[in-house]
Structure formats: structure tokens, C-alpha cells
Design a protein around this motif. Structure first.
Motif, PDB file in Angstrom:
ATOM      1  N   THR A  99      -3.381   5.729  -4.913  1.00 51.91           N
ATOM      2  CA  THR A  99      -2.528   6.917  -4.958  1.00 51.91           C
ATOM      3  C   THR A  99      -2.661   7.774  -3.706  1.00 51.91           C
ATOM      4  O   THR A  99      -1.689   8.420  -3.290  1.00 51.91           O
ATOM      5  N   ASP A 100      -3.843   7.779  -3.094  1.00 51.38           N
ATOM      6  CA  ASP A 100      -4.006   8.540  -1.845  1.00 51.38           C
ATOM      7  C   ASP A 100      -3.131   7.943  -0.746  1.00 51.38           C
ATOM      8  O   ASP A 100      -2.499   8.669   0.025  1.00 51.38           O
ATOM      9  N   PHE A 101      -3.097   6.620  -0.695  1.00 50.92           N
ATOM     10  CA  PHE A 101      -2.246   5.950   0.295  1.00 50.92           C
ATOM     11  C   PHE A 101      -0.777   6.265   0.034  1.00 50.92           C
ATOM     12  O   PHE A 101      -0.014   6.569   0.959  1.00 50.92           O
ATOM     13  N   LEU A 102      -0.363   6.199  -1.234  1.00 47.07           N
ATOM     14  CA  LEU A 102       1.031   6.477  -1.572  1.00 47.07           C
ATOM     15  C   LEU A 102       1.423   7.884  -1.156  1.00 47.07           C
ATOM     16  O   LEU A 102       2.517   8.112  -0.615  1.00 47.07           O
ATOM     17  N   ALA A 103       0.520   8.838  -1.397  1.00 48.63           N
ATOM     18  CA  ALA A 103       0.810  10.223  -1.017  1.00 48.63           C
ATOM     19  C   ALA A 103       0.832  10.383   0.502  1.00 48.63           C
ATOM     20  O   ALA A 103       1.712  11.053   1.060  1.00 48.63           O
ATOM     21  N   ARG A 104      -0.121   9.752   1.177  1.00 54.28           N
ATOM     22  CA  ARG A 104      -0.226   9.878   2.630  1.00 54.28           C
ATOM     23  C   ARG A 104       1.006   9.300   3.340  1.00 54.28           C
ATOM     24  O   ARG A 104       1.460   9.828   4.360  1.00 54.28           O
ATOM     25  N   GLU A 105       1.548   8.210   2.785  1.00 58.36           N
ATOM     26  CA  GLU A 105       2.712   7.565   3.385  1.00 58.36           C
ATOM     27  C   GLU A 105       4.037   8.081   2.823  1.00 58.36           C
ATOM     28  O   GLU A 105       5.096   7.519   3.113  1.00 58.36           O
ATOM     29  N   HIS A 106       3.974   9.142   2.003  1.00 59.81           N
ATOM     30  CA  HIS A 106       5.180   9.769   1.447  1.00 59.81           C
ATOM     31  C   HIS A 106       6.063   8.767   0.709  1.00 59.81           C
ATOM     32  O   HIS A 106       7.299   8.817   0.783  1.00 59.81           O
ATOM     33  N   VAL A 107       5.418   7.850  -0.013  1.00 63.49           N
ATOM     34  CA  VAL A 107       6.176   6.859  -0.785  1.00 63.49           C
ATOM     35  C   VAL A 107       7.025   7.541  -1.852  1.00 63.49           C
ATOM     36  O   VAL A 107       8.115   7.070  -2.192  1.00 63.49           O
ATOM     37  N   GLY A 108       6.563   8.669  -2.353  1.00 66.83           N
ATOM     38  CA  GLY A 108       7.316   9.398  -3.376  1.00 66.83           C
ATOM     39  C   GLY A 108       8.664   9.897  -2.912  1.00 66.83           C
ATOM     40  O   GLY A 108       9.514  10.260  -3.730  1.00 66.83           O
ATOM     41  N   GLU A 109       8.889   9.919  -1.612  1.00 65.96           N
ATOM     42  CA  GLU A 109      10.176  10.368  -1.083  1.00 65.96           C
ATOM     43  C   GLU A 109      11.201   9.238  -0.998  1.00 65.96           C
ATOM     44  O   GLU A 109      12.344   9.456  -0.591  1.00 65.96           O
ATOM     45  N   ALA A 110      10.793   8.026  -1.393  1.00 69.85           N
ATOM     46  CA  ALA A 110      11.706   6.881  -1.305  1.00 69.85           C
ATOM     47  C   ALA A 110      12.842   7.013  -2.309  1.00 69.85           C
ATOM     48  O   ALA A 110      12.676   7.542  -3.409  1.00 69.85           O
ATOM     49  N   LEU A 151       3.333   4.435 -11.150  1.00 68.83           N
ATOM     50  CA  LEU A 151       2.703   5.301 -10.146  1.00 68.83           C
ATOM     51  C   LEU A 151       3.753   5.849  -9.174  1.00 68.83           C
ATOM     52  O   LEU A 151       3.717   7.033  -8.806  1.00 68.83           O
ATOM     53  N   ALA A 152       4.664   5.002  -8.774  1.00 65.71           N
ATOM     54  CA  ALA A 152       5.717   5.432  -7.852  1.00 65.71           C
ATOM     55  C   ALA A 152       6.598   6.494  -8.480  1.00 65.71           C
ATOM     56  O   ALA A 152       6.997   7.469  -7.829  1.00 65.71           O
ATOM     57  N   GLU A 153       6.901   6.296  -9.767  1.00 69.41           N
ATOM     58  CA  GLU A 153       7.724   7.290 -10.466  1.00 69.41           C
ATOM     59  C   GLU A 153       7.007   8.639 -10.516  1.00 69.41           C
ATOM     60  O   GLU A 153       7.617   9.692 -10.302  1.00 69.41           O
ATOM     61  N   ARG A 154       5.694   8.626 -10.769  1.00 67.61           N
ATOM     62  CA  ARG A 154       4.925   9.867 -10.803  1.00 67.61           C
ATOM     63  C   ARG A 154       4.876  10.526  -9.427  1.00 67.61           C
ATOM     64  O   ARG A 154       4.790  11.747  -9.316  1.00 67.61           O
ATOM     65  N   GLN A 155       4.940   9.692  -8.375  1.00 65.78           N
ATOM     66  CA  GLN A 155       4.939  10.229  -7.019  1.00 65.78           C
ATOM     67  C   GLN A 155       6.292  10.839  -6.652  1.00 65.78           C
ATOM     68  O   GLN A 155       6.390  11.570  -5.672  1.00 65.78           O
ATOM     69  N   GLY A 156       7.340  10.514  -7.436  1.00 68.00           N
ATOM     70  CA  GLY A 156       8.641  11.117  -7.194  1.00 68.00           C
ATOM     71  C   GLY A 156       9.730  10.182  -6.725  1.00 68.00           C
ATOM     72  O   GLY A 156      10.836  10.629  -6.363  1.00 68.00           O
ATOM     73  N   VAL A 157       9.476   8.863  -6.721  1.00 69.37           N
ATOM     74  CA  VAL A 157      10.503   7.904  -6.309  1.00 69.37           C
ATOM     75  C   VAL A 157      11.722   8.020  -7.222  1.00 69.37           C
ATOM     76  O   VAL A 157      11.591   8.118  -8.446  1.00 69.37           O
ATOM     77  N   ASP A 158      12.912   8.019  -6.620  1.00 70.17           N
ATOM     78  CA  ASP A 158      14.133   8.215  -7.403  1.00 70.17           C
ATOM     79  C   ASP A 158      14.409   7.079  -8.377  1.00 70.17           C
ATOM     80  O   ASP A 158      14.830   7.308  -9.515  1.00 70.17           O
ATOM     81  N   ARG A 159      14.177   5.841  -7.937  1.00 70.31           N
ATOM     82  CA  ARG A 159      14.603   4.689  -8.735  1.00 70.31           C
ATOM     83  C   ARG A 159      13.631   3.551  -8.519  1.00 70.31           C
ATOM     84  O   ARG A 159      13.216   3.270  -7.387  1.00 70.31           O
ATOM     85  N   THR A 160      13.232   2.881  -9.597  1.00 70.89           N
ATOM     86  CA  THR A 160      12.259   1.791  -9.495  1.00 70.89           C
ATOM     87  C   THR A 160      12.843   0.492 -10.043  1.00 70.89           C
ATOM     88  O   THR A 160      13.538   0.482 -11.057  1.00 70.89           O
ATOM     89  N   VAL A 161      12.541  -0.602  -9.342  1.00 72.05           N
ATOM     90  CA  VAL A 161      12.924  -1.951  -9.768  1.00 72.05           C
ATOM     91  C   VAL A 161      11.652  -2.782  -9.801  1.00 72.05           C
ATOM     92  O   VAL A 161      10.867  -2.754  -8.852  1.00 72.05           O
ATOM     93  N   ALA A 162      11.433  -3.517 -10.880  1.00 67.70           N
ATOM     94  CA  ALA A 162      10.233  -4.347 -10.999  1.00 67.70           C
ATOM     95  C   ALA A 162      10.600  -5.770 -11.379  1.00 67.70           C
ATOM     96  O   ALA A 162      11.471  -5.997 -12.223  1.00 67.70           O
ATOM     97  N   ILE A 163       9.928  -6.725 -10.744  1.00 67.63           N
ATOM     98  CA  ILE A 163      10.058  -8.125 -11.142  1.00 67.63           C
ATOM     99  C   ILE A 163       9.245  -8.339 -12.411  1.00 67.63           C
ATOM    100  O   ILE A 163       8.089  -7.921 -12.501  1.00 67.63           O
ATOM    101  N   VAL A 164       9.857  -8.988 -13.399  1.00 62.63           N
ATOM    102  CA  VAL A 164       9.190  -9.265 -14.670  1.00 62.63           C
ATOM    103  C   VAL A 164       9.298 -10.756 -14.946  1.00 62.63           C
ATOM    104  O   VAL A 164      10.390 -11.273 -15.182  1.00 62.63           O
TER     105      VAL A 164
END
Length: 445
Positions: A283-294, A313-326
Motif C-alpha cells: 500500500t505504501d508503494f501504491l500511495a507513493r506512485e499515485h495509483v489511486g489516481e488511475a 486495495l486499488a479501489e480503497r486507494q481511489g481508482v475509478d474502475r477496476t478489472v480483474a482476471i478470474v
């Protein structure tokens, strides 16, 4: 037509189910319990055995087969099965593979490995992700008639501008057809007085511009911000192919890969992609790289649980939309229920492509919706079609209820179908219908 399907996993089972009603289907599967279950659940002949064995293939009647489809989870098994079938049969062979390098080799001659048609599941999945990414808020998307027609599936949120409207009130878009509503696991064909509810999955078919405009009004924030800022997690082949396709569209995604050697390799092969070597659950890396702004994060790790964790985790960081391979179909509903916006299953994409190909002559293109509850099918109308010589309204009275003509193209021009529209021989028609009535409808139209 006699079709032999090798492998009764999710892909093989889906293909067999789609072809069984109008073809003689034989399924070869190593697991005897699966074979027994198939015998009772599908109208197919099931054989226990190894699909690479000539004896087993002959038991399945490969000499008289028209098509052999190798759909196991192992690339090499599928290639050997097709090659073995070719030694005693003139059947058309189809192989499913994950490794894109095998697909590249086959494309050089289209006869390599004894395979007549090869389906690359990872590349197909990457293309599906990019299609969905380009349409704000879409849960599924596909193109028909050479790109002149587009289909989109959207979930209606409580604050949506069409939530609570009747279809007649919501139908304020040019060149757009409200084809279907998925509600509580069932298909509803919307009429003018059908009310659209929050939680509905609404399928629309129309020109690319009209479907884009509809998506923009449903999800104005996504449309305003666009999908310029894209983060891909995982340097798997799906992740790599998605990044490459985004690059081809003029975008510059970021890609996170934990393995340093793989990250270095990807950085060399993807000149427009920023490759970051790190653990995407940090999560520190995600915050440092501003992944939440994606605008969009795509998780393509080779583990369902990790894809779920990264997406949340990305959603909690603020990412607008998430896609996951299942990879496991049992997890698709779970992923979307807990907050993943879109779950993409590579096996479903593969089954759809193989089914589309086996229906050539009947259908030009096929899109399967809601785990094959319904389909959108494109076909070219001939003079014998029920649609020719009468209006669409008149033709619909002779077809089951769960059929909607969503779009027509004539000489490359898009035509919005209405009740008084007359279809002509040679037109390309895109139709929504319930899967259970597909063969009956195609026989008539």
C-alpha cells in the motif's frame, strides 16, 4: 455435423452445450466422474479417455468427424490431439492455446501442428479488456458488422439518469435499441412501458456513437475523465498483451510486475509503457506512485485471490474502475459483489470465440452474455429469411418472445430497426436472443 470436443472443463462444456442441439457432439474427457455427469446434463455422447490417443479418437468416430475441438487447459495436449486427429481424418481442427508464441508460430503458415484454426485465450482476453475499457461503465462490450454496430451491457445505478424511467422515456438516443434487461437472473425483453430499475443490467445495441453517448450519460464522471491513466498489475501474457494493445491505441499505461527479470523484459518490449518493479499489494508503494489516481486498474495476476486483493486495495486507494482476471467461474459473481467492477474470465472468452467460429455459415459473429444466458448474433440475411418481405413487427409475431433485432447494416450503412422497418436480402442483422432458442430462431431468419 459431427463434432468431437476434447476436454470437458469450462471451455469444452460450454462449447458442447452450445453445439449439442443442432449437431452430433462427442466429448472426450479423462475424468470418469465428469463424463458421467455430462451424460445426464447434456445431449452428447461422452467418452472417458485421453484425447491424444488414436484409439480413443477412433472410438469417438474421428474418421467421420467434421470438426475436432481440442479445448483442454494444456496447450501441448491440444496440439498433439489435433495432430493425431489429422493422421486418420480430414476433420477441421481447432486448438485452444494460452501461449501467444504458439499462436505466432501457427499464424506463419496456418497449418503448423496439424491445426486449422487456433484460438489464443490470453490475446482474446486482452482484446476483451480493451474493448470494455473504451466504454465508460460497461460490464461487457463487443463490435459487429465490421465495427458499424456496437453492443454494450451496463449496470444501472440508483443515481443513473435512466433509473426509474420507462424504456419509452429513456429512449432519447439516435441509432440505439434497448435490447434486453437482465434482472434477478432472468432475461426481460423491454417494451415501451417497461420500467428500468436500479440494479438492472441493460443491454443496448446501436451505432458506436450512440452507444458511446449512452455510456457517457450513464457515467458522466468516467466519460469526462476518460481512461488515459491506466495501471496494469501483473506481467503475465494477458497483462503484456493488454499493454501492447493500449499502446497501439496511443495510450501510455503503467505496468507493475514483481519479478525483476520479467519487469526488465517487459520494459524492453513495451516502449510506451512505464514498467515498475514492485509488489502491487504494498500500500505504501501504491500511495507513493499515485495509483489511486488511475482511471482504470487491470489486475492480471495468475491467482484469483491476489487479483481480488489488488483490485480491492486499488479501489480503497481511489481508482475509478477496476478489472480483474478470474480463472475460476465460481468467483465471478463474488468478485463483482464485493466491489470489483468487471470480472473477466479467459475461459468464457475462449468458448465464445470457438463457438462463433463453428457457427460460421449461420452467424458472422457471436457474443455470449451473463454466462451464456443470452447471445447477440450477427448474420447475413438471405432471400429465404423470415425477415424478408415483411416488416420487423410482422416477422416478430412468428418468432419466440425473447428475440430483438438490435441493428441492421446495409452496404456498410447503419439502420436503426423499428417496427415498420423492412429487411432486405444481403443486409447484416444483429439480433439479441435467449440462448435456449438460438437454433430455432436461426433456422427461420
Amino acid at each position: 455435423m459431427r463434432v468431437i470436443v476434447i476436454g470437458a472443463g469450462e471451455v469444452g462444456r460450454s462449447i458442447a452445450s452450445n453445439l449439442a442441439d443442432s449437431n452430433e457432439v462427442v466429448v472426450i474427457e479423462r475424468d470418469p466422474e465428469v463424463v458421467e455427469e455430462l451424460t445426464y446434463s447434456l445431449d452428447v455422447l461422452s467418452i472417458t479417455g485421453d484425447g491424444t490417443s488414436l484409439d480413443v479418437l477412433e472410438e469417438a468416430g474421428v474418421e467421420d468427424a467434421d470438426i475436432v475441438i481440442a479445448s483442454t487447459d494444456d496447450d501441448e495436449t491440444n496440439l498433439v490431439a489435433c495432430g493425431t486427429a489429422k493422421t486418420v481424418s480430414e476433420a477441421f481442427t481447432i486448438a485452444r492455446v494460452k501461449k501467444t508464441n504458439l499462436l505466432d508460430t501457427w499464424r506463419r503458415t496456418t497449418t503448423a501442428f496439424g491445426v486449422d484454426f487456433m484460438v489464443g485465450s490470453d490475446l482474446l482476453t486482452a482484446h476483451a479488456i480493451v474493448q470494455i475499457a473504451g466504454l465508460p461503465g460497461a460490464h461487457d462490450a463487443d463490435a459487429f458488422a465490421g465495427g458499424a454496430v456496437r453492443m454494450g451491457e451496463f449496470e444501472i445505478e440508483a443515481e443513473s439518469p435512466v433509473a426509474g424511467d420507462t424504456v419509452q422515456e429513456a429512449d432519447r438516443f439516435d441509432s440505439l435499441t434497448f435490447a434486453a434487461i437482465f434482472r434477478d437472473g432472468e432475461v426481460t425483453i423491454p417494451r415501451g412501458n417497461t420500467r428500468i430499475r436500479a440494479g438492472d443490467r441493460l443491454v443496448v445495441i446501436g451505432s458506436p456513437e450512440s452507444v458511446q453517448e449512452f455510456a457517457t450519460q450513464l457515467y458522466p464522471a468516467d466519460a469526462r475523465d476518460g481512461t488515459d491513466e491506466i495501471v496494469i498489475v501483473g506481467g503475465s501474457d494477458i497483462g503484456y498483451q493488454a499493454a501492447r494493445i493500449f499502446e497501439d491505441h496511443g495510450l501510455k499505461p503503467r505496468l507493475i510486475e514483481q519479478d525483476p527479470d520479467r519487469a526488465r523484459e517487459l520494459a524492453e518490449e513495451l516502449p510506451k509503457t512505464t514498467v515498475m518493479q514492485s509488489d502491487a499489494t504494498d500500500t505504501d508503494f501504491l500511495a507513493r506512485e499515485h495509483v489511486g489516481e488511475a482511471d482504470l486498474l487491470i489486475s492480471t495476476l495468475e491467482n484469483d485471490q491476489k487479483n481480488l486483493l489488488v483490485s480491492l486495495l486499488a479501489e480503497r486507494q481511489g481508482v475509478d474502475r477496476t478489472v480483474a482476471i478470474v480463472e475460476s467461474p465460481d468467483y465471478i459473481e463474488l468478485f463483482e459483489a464485493v466491489g470489483v467492477d468487471i470480472a473477466v474470465n479467459p475461459r468464457e472468452e475462449t468458448a465464445e470465440e470457438i463457438t462463433r467460429f463453428t457457427r460460421e455459415g449461420e452467424a458472422e459473429n457471436v457474443a455470449m452474455l451473463e454466462s451464456d444466458l443470452a447471445e447477440v448474433v450477427e448474420f447475413e440475411v438471405d432471400r429465404e429469411s423470415l425477415l424478408v418481405g415483411q416488416s420487423i413487427q410482422e416477422a416478430m409475431s412468428e418468432l419466440p418472445e425473447c428475440v430483438v433485432v438490435g441493428a441492421i447494416t446495409r452496404n456498410g450503412e447503419h439502420i436503426t430497426p423499428r417496427g415498420d422497418t423492412h429487411v432486405q436480402a444481403g443486409d447484416h442483422v444483429v439480433v439479441f436472443l435467449a440462448t435456449e432458442i438460438l437454433d430455432d430462431v436461426l433456422d427461420k431468419i
